[in-house]
Enzyme design. Structure first.
Site, PDB file in Angstrom:
ATOM      1  NE  ARG A 169      -2.368  -1.343   3.439  1.00  0.00           N
ATOM      2  CZ  ARG A 169      -2.762  -0.984   4.656  1.00  0.00           C
ATOM      3  NH1 ARG A 169      -3.852  -0.253   4.788  1.00  0.00           N
ATOM      4  NH2 ARG A 169      -2.099  -1.340   5.724  1.00  0.00           N
ATOM      5  CB  ILE A 185     -22.950   6.156  11.534  1.00  0.00           C
ATOM      6  CG1 ILE A 185     -23.691   7.349  10.928  1.00  0.00           C
ATOM      7  CG2 ILE A 185     -23.201   4.909  10.713  1.00  0.00           C
ATOM      8  CD1 ILE A 185     -25.199   7.281  11.030  1.00  0.00           C
ATOM      9  CG  ASP A 235     -24.378  -0.173  10.045  1.00  0.00           C
ATOM     10  OD1 ASP A 235     -25.363   0.427  10.485  1.00  0.00           O
ATOM     11  OD2 ASP A 235     -23.226   0.012  10.479  1.00  0.00           O
ATOM     12  CG  HIS A 241     -16.423   9.546   3.279  1.00  0.00           C
ATOM     13  ND1 HIS A 241     -17.729   9.257   3.579  1.00  0.00           N
ATOM     14  CD2 HIS A 241     -15.740   8.387   3.410  1.00  0.00           C
ATOM     15  CE1 HIS A 241     -17.834   7.971   3.855  1.00  0.00           C
ATOM     16  NE2 HIS A 241     -16.645   7.421   3.763  1.00  0.00           N
TER      17      HIS A 241
END
Length: 776
Positions: A24, A446, A614, A709
């Site tokens: 990564r 959330i 969810d 985000h």
């Protein structure tokens, strides 16, 4: 099959490849650039090194032609917006001042400028940045990235094929810009966009491109006659250009259907089609259309979206038929390999026999080369590979992991009553209001909270053996205490434990269920620098023991306010895994739902009054063709109700969805029968609230008022405006106030400030609501 294609060699290629690097490296470099620790030059060098490494690997593996232009710092659709000059006005100055910084500002936003909306790339878990267009949009070609990467590859001696998002798909993915009439159709800009594509193609031709790939996956969806006519016009005009490379129009993710004759007749030199099971019908349709005489056919026979090994004999049979339908046939994966991990050989913790069932990007590349060799030189030259492939397929079919009689018997015994709550929503709602005693416009989050450096260090130390399990669990407990205390201080009404023990919302559960395999290095890009490790769903699913009860109960012991139990729903457990392909998805979903039903029951028994299950992937997994929607939604909503249907009336069931287009599944959202649903809404300007109101949605709703985000911190006035906008569609007694999504990827400073603004805004509006109620 022993015959050869004597006319021309069959070659192997891919449409795209994972971008991140084996460790990564791209993620680390980009995030370092954002934090000011990595210079732009250093980031660009890392990117160039990764590109060179991929091209070298693909060429050494035996591919004749490598893709270029599929590499992206963040998203290939955003790259296309830059290529055609579709820069939102609010970001134009930043892009002109600093192209790279402005590029990331469009993706992530700044304190003064919101980012582009983000949503799912067709029915995958990859997210793209939605182009914003309007009648005043002026396109301008900027092919520096595309031509530059082609030149890089050619300078290294590679035969390269640039890859672009096609003009029709680009416009069909776009939305009206803020302030533009929502009825505006971006496809009306096609005649304005095509000259820009013509200029880009000329630039690529000048840079040495012999072929250019134009991706048009939107054409595998249901398309109107006007849209099909637009596709025909686009490729008539591009095909008529004199200063251009040869054009390969690529489609994937499904059956091309009524668009196939359009592209088959277009004056382009090649067509790429998906021939996997998800695109059943393309082979017969192509034969019925008379094939592609005079054209190149790139046949996507190896599944580019799943991790199971290819059935070589089946693929060879398909390819053998295709050899008679085009002048040149090449072998490819069904889509870009962006959607699978890099290398299965890195997975040292998976049983070696099971590992032989898996093919990640490198293994799929090798499969393509094997198939091309067999078609070119006859199957005798790949006899050993075919024998090994047969043995591995048989091993998987006969493995005990894939068949648990007890799980199958329980799934077969499910009744319709198991999939329904004991009371209708109005009665449940009254019971929940009395039990929970929440104020109007209740506030919550959330689920996840920031994963701190101390937590990440503890997790790394545990893996390295530097601390024991007890020390790690004390770190988890400390994180939960901090999160609960902060939420109480901030004034949130329904709390969460913050999920510090969870590395990923699917992987965490997969590691605790039978039938799943977890990877160590199986990273796949979800969006930007967000990478996930989808588990591999290989066998029948059950829950050996409770998965979330301990830490939820602990968090509840710290506060008198309700703490939500947090679970991932059955459809999302499938969608964000590499799911088994040897039985219907509906059967697998039912098994997962039963395992979750046991967890829901244990949470309720432990005193949890609010349980969130969810399902962000419900819309994402919707089939691309409307004819398949009813069957999918029937089993998908049944699975959710099976997981949640056994609770008491006064237990409140929440669900959460994010970053997808919800308007076309509103009846299915209603059919979930959840008491409260929270959805992404901040980037889309509260659009979903109006859609729910128009559909008559009768339950409680939490449209997100804080875009998590983006690093920007919304102020109280901005959040208040979003709440008031939501109130025009949803009555106060059914409206919740919450962020768009979980907060795991954010830092604590911005999280604290944003949530404090959220609570302050909710209280302001709450006072207005209460004043109106008290006014005679």
């Amino acid at each position: 099959m022993t015959s050869k294609n004597t006319a021309t060699a069959v070659r192997a290629t891919v449409y795209g490849y994972p971008r991140q690097g084996p460790n990564r490296e791209l993620k680390k470099a980009v995030e370092g650039y954002w934090k000011g620790r990595v210079t732009a030059d250093a980031l660009q060098k890392t990117a160039a090194d990764l590109r060179r490494s991929v091209w070298r690997q693909l060429t050494e593996a035996g591919l004749h032609e490598v893709p270029t232009g599929d590499f992206s710092y963040y998203d290939h659709v955003l790259d296309t917006s830059v290529m055609v000059g579709a820069i939102p006005a609010r970001h134009r100055a930043a892009v002109e001042t600093d192209a790279l910084g402005g590029y990331f500002a469009m993706a992530r936003g700044t304190q003064d400028a919101a980012p582009l909306e983000m949503t799912k790339w067709f029915d995958t878990n990859y997210h793209y940045l939605v182009p914003e267009l309007g009648p005043d949009t002026v396109f301008a070609a900027d092919s520096r990235k595309q031509a530059g990467e082609l030149s890089e590859a050619r300078a290294l001696g590679h035969t390269a094929r640039p890859v672009l998002v096609g003009p029709v798909t680009y416009l069909l993915l776009a939305k009206p810009a803020p302030g533009v009439d929502p009825g505006f159709e971006p496809l009306t800009l096609l005649d304005r966009l095509l000259p820009v594509y013509a200029e880009v193609l000329a630039d690529l031709r000048a840079a040495g491109a012999e072929w250019v790939q134009l991706d048009e996956p939107a054409l595998v969806q249901d398309r109107t006659p006007a849209e099909l006519n637009a596709a025909a016009r686009a490729y008539r005009d591009l095909g008529a250009l004199t200063d251009r490379p040869q054009l390969l129009v690529a489609t994937y993710f499904g059956r091309l259907g009524e668009a196939l004759p359009v592209l088959a007749k277009a004056p382009v030199e090649g067509l790429a089609l998906d021939f996997t099971e998800t695109a059943a019908g393309n082979l017969d349709d192509l034969a019925a259309a008379g094939g592609l005489p005079g054209k190149r056919l790139v046949a996507g026979v190896v599944n580019g979206r799943n991790v199971w090994i290819d059935d070589h004999e089946k693929s060879l049979a398909t390819l053998g038929t295709l050899l008679g339908l085009a002048d040149r046939v090449d072998v490819a994966a069904s889509c870009s390999l962006l959607h699978v991990p890099l290398d299965a050989a890195a997975e040292r913790d998976i049983d070696p026999q099971i590992a032989r069932w898996l093919a990640f990007a490198r293994q799929k590349t090798a499969e393509l080369v094997t198939l091309a060799r067999g078609l070119t030189h006859g199957t005798g030259v790949i006899a050993a590979e075919l024998a090994a492939n047969r043995a591995d397929l048989a091993s998987r079919t006969g493995a005990a992991l894939t068949h648990d009689p007890a799980v199958r018997a329980r799934a077969a015994a499910v009744t319709a009553a198991d999939c329904r709550r004991s009371q209708p929503y109005p009665e449940r709602s009254a019971a929940q209001r009395a039990h929970l005693g929440l104020p109007p416009l209740p506030t919550t989050t959330i689920g996840s909270f920031p994963q701190t450096a101390a937590l990440r260090t503890a997790r790394a130390y545990l893996r390295a053996g530097r601390i024991d399990e007890a020390a790690y669990e004390e770190r988890i407990a400390a994180e939960i205490r901090e999160v609960v205390a902060y939420q109480e201080k901030a004034g949130l009404d329904v709390l969460v434990h913050g999920e510090p023990e969870r590395n990923d919302m699917v992987q965490h559960f997969a590691e605790r269920l039978t039938g799943y395999l977890a990877t160590r290095h199986g990273w796949v890009q979800s969006y930007g620098t967000r990478y996930v490790r989808p588990p591999v769903l290989a066998g029948d699913v059950s829950r050996p023991e409770p998965m979330t009860v301990r830490w939820t109960r602990y968090a509840q012991s710290l506060t008198g306010r309700p703490v939500k139990g947090m679970l991932t729903g059955p459809v999302t457990m499938l969608a964000w895994s590499f799911v088994r392909d040897d039985q219907p998805l509906a059967d697998t979903a039912r098994q997962v739902a039963l395992a979750l039903r046991d967890e829901v029951a244990d949470l309720e028994a432990a005193g949890t009054s609010v349980i969130q299950v969810d399902e962000p992937a419900l819309r994402e997994t919707l089939p691309l063709r409307g004819a398949d929607h009813v069957a999918y939604l029937a089993w998908a909503t049944e699975a959710f109700r099976l997981a949640t249907g056994g609770v008491r009336p006064d237990t409140q069931i929440h669900t959460h969805m994010c970053y997808a287009e919800f308007g076309d599944i509103l009846p299915a959202i209603d059919d979930l029968d959840a008491d409260v649903i929270s959805l992404e809404a901040a980037r889309s300007h509260m659009q979903v609230a109006g859609e729910l109101a128009a559909a008559g949605y009768p339950r409680e709703v939490g449209p997100g008022v804080y875009d998590i985000h983006s690093p920007r911190v919304p102020d109280t006035d901005e959040i208040e405006a979003l709440i008031r906008a939501a109130l025009t569609a949803v009555p106060a007694e059914r409206l919740w106030v919450n962020p768009d999504c979980g907060l795991k990827t954010r830092g604590w400073p911005e999280t604290r400030t944003s949530l404090e603004h959220l609570v302050a805004a909710a209280r302001r509006v709450r006072r207005t609501v209460l004043t109106r109620r008290d006014t005679p």
